[in-house]
Design a protein around this motif. Structure first.
Motif, PDB file in Angstrom:
ATOM      1  N   MET A 193       0.846  -1.198   0.000  1.00 57.22           N
ATOM      2  CA  MET A 193       0.000   0.000   0.000  1.00 57.22           C
ATOM      3  C   MET A 193       0.887   1.255   0.000  1.00 57.22           C
ATOM      4  O   MET A 193       1.868   1.318   0.730  1.00 57.22           O
ATOM      5  N   SER A 194       0.509   2.229  -0.827  1.00 60.05           N
ATOM      6  CA  SER A 194       1.296   3.469  -0.876  1.00 60.05           C
ATOM      7  C   SER A 194       1.158   4.241   0.438  1.00 60.05           C
ATOM      8  O   SER A 194       0.119   4.197   1.089  1.00 60.05           O
TER       9      SER A 194
ATOM     10  N   GLU B 194      -8.994   7.443   1.499  1.00 59.16           N
ATOM     11  CA  GLU B 194      -8.762   7.001   0.119  1.00 59.16           C
ATOM     12  C   GLU B 194      -8.033   5.656   0.067  1.00 59.16           C
ATOM     13  O   GLU B 194      -7.658   5.185  -0.999  1.00 59.16           O
TER      14      GLU B 194
ATOM     15  N   LEU C 133      -5.033   4.846   1.489  1.00 59.31           N
ATOM     16  CA  LEU C 133      -3.560   4.854   1.591  1.00 59.31           C
ATOM     17  C   LEU C 133      -3.168   4.956   3.064  1.00 59.31           C
ATOM     18  O   LEU C 133      -3.969   5.367   3.902  1.00 59.31           O
TER      19      LEU C 133
ATOM     20  N   ALA D 287      -3.837  11.579  -2.600  1.00 60.98           N
ATOM     21  CA  ALA D 287      -3.994  10.114  -2.614  1.00 60.98           C
ATOM     22  C   ALA D 287      -4.389   9.623  -4.004  1.00 60.98           C
ATOM     23  O   ALA D 287      -3.833   8.630  -4.508  1.00 60.98           O
ATOM     24  N   LYS D 288      -5.336  10.312  -4.633  1.00 59.95           N
ATOM     25  CA  LYS D 288      -5.787   9.892  -5.974  1.00 59.95           C
ATOM     26  C   LYS D 288      -4.646   9.983  -6.991  1.00 59.95           C
ATOM     27  O   LYS D 288      -4.497   9.120  -7.841  1.00 59.95           O
TER      28      LYS D 288
ATOM     29  N   LYS E 149      -2.300   7.085  -6.513  1.00 64.23           N
ATOM     30  CA  LYS E 149      -2.898   5.847  -7.041  1.00 64.23           C
ATOM     31  C   LYS E 149      -2.829   5.829  -8.569  1.00 64.23           C
ATOM     32  O   LYS E 149      -2.543   4.801  -9.164  1.00 64.23           O
ATOM     33  N   ARG E 150      -3.062   6.991  -9.186  1.00 62.38           N
ATOM     34  CA  ARG E 150      -3.016   7.062 -10.648  1.00 62.38           C
ATOM     35  C   ARG E 150      -1.591   6.784 -11.144  1.00 62.38           C
ATOM     36  O   ARG E 150      -1.380   6.075 -12.115  1.00 62.38           O
TER      37      ARG E 150
ATOM     38  N   ALA F 126       0.716   5.080  -9.569  1.00 59.87           N
ATOM     39  CA  ALA F 126       1.057   3.673  -9.280  1.00 59.87           C
ATOM     40  C   ALA F 126       0.399   2.731 -10.290  1.00 59.87           C
ATOM     41  O   ALA F 126       0.841   1.581 -10.461  1.00 59.87           O
TER      42      ALA F 126
END
Ligand SMILES: Cc1cc2nc3c(=O)[nH]c(=O)nc-3n(C[C@H](O)[C@H](O)[C@H](O)COP(=O)(O)O)c2cc1C
Length: 158
Positions: free
Chosen positions: A1-2, A29, A31, A150-151, A154-155, A157
């Motif tokens: 997990m980031s 989110e 993370l 956070a978004k 995720k994008r 990653a």
């Protein structure tokens, strides 16, 4: 997990409250978020996170020396923070008191590190800013900043 590191300096708790709100939003989110006082940070820790969010009270239109020292110490890892997501926030006493210049000064150092900074066309453009303790507006902006950091992570990653 980031993982995201939210670092703050705060004498009277206003910037700390913003840091906590940002950390909660990052966790929502999905993370991991570590919210830490700058005095508890070893500069080496910066390497361990996909995102670094830094907040400072506005002192004479810029960041507190405690935050500047961390950024100066981070020269040890010049080039090693490239590609990490960065964001900044600040609390000042007054409107027009320099909270945006404080945020931009922190972002400036992050850009020199090669970090990725996302502006916000709808919310606080450079990063969340507060007059004193976060009110309802600032609470929303802190949540928004955490969510957007956070978004973006995720994008990136995938
Ligand atoms: C040394 C010092 C310099 C400050 N400079 C400014 C300033 O330039 N503009 C401003 O609006 N507030 C200024 N302030 C007020 C703080 O930015 C403000 O009270 C902030 O909300 C404190 O955050 P904290 O509770 O996280 O410590 C200053 C405060 C101190 C102690």
């Amino acid at each position: 997990m980031s993982k995201v590191l939210v670092i703050y300096y705060s004498r009277s708790g206003n910037t700390q409250k913003m840091a906590e709100l940002i950390g909660e939003s990052i966790k929502k989110e999905g993370l991991e978020a570590a919210v830490k006082d700058v005095k508890d940070i070893a500069v080496n820790e910066l390497l361990d996170y996909e995102g670094i969010v830094i907040g400072s009270p506005t002192y004479y239109g810029t960041m507190a020396s405690e935050i500047k020292k961390l950024l100066d110490d981070s020269v040890k890892f010049h080039g090693k923070l490239e590609g990490k997501v960065g964001a900044a926030f600040s609390s000042s006493a007054n409107i027009g008191g320099g909270n945006e210049t404080t945020v931009l000064d922190i972002l400036n150092a992050m850009l020199i590190h090669g970090m990725i900074i996302q502006g916000d066309p709808q919310g606080d453009h450079y990063g969340a800013v507060s007059i004193g303790l976060p009110d309802a507006r600032v609470t929303k902006q802190c949540a928004r900043l955490g969510m957007r950091v956070a978004k973006l992570i995720k994008r990136i990653a995938g």
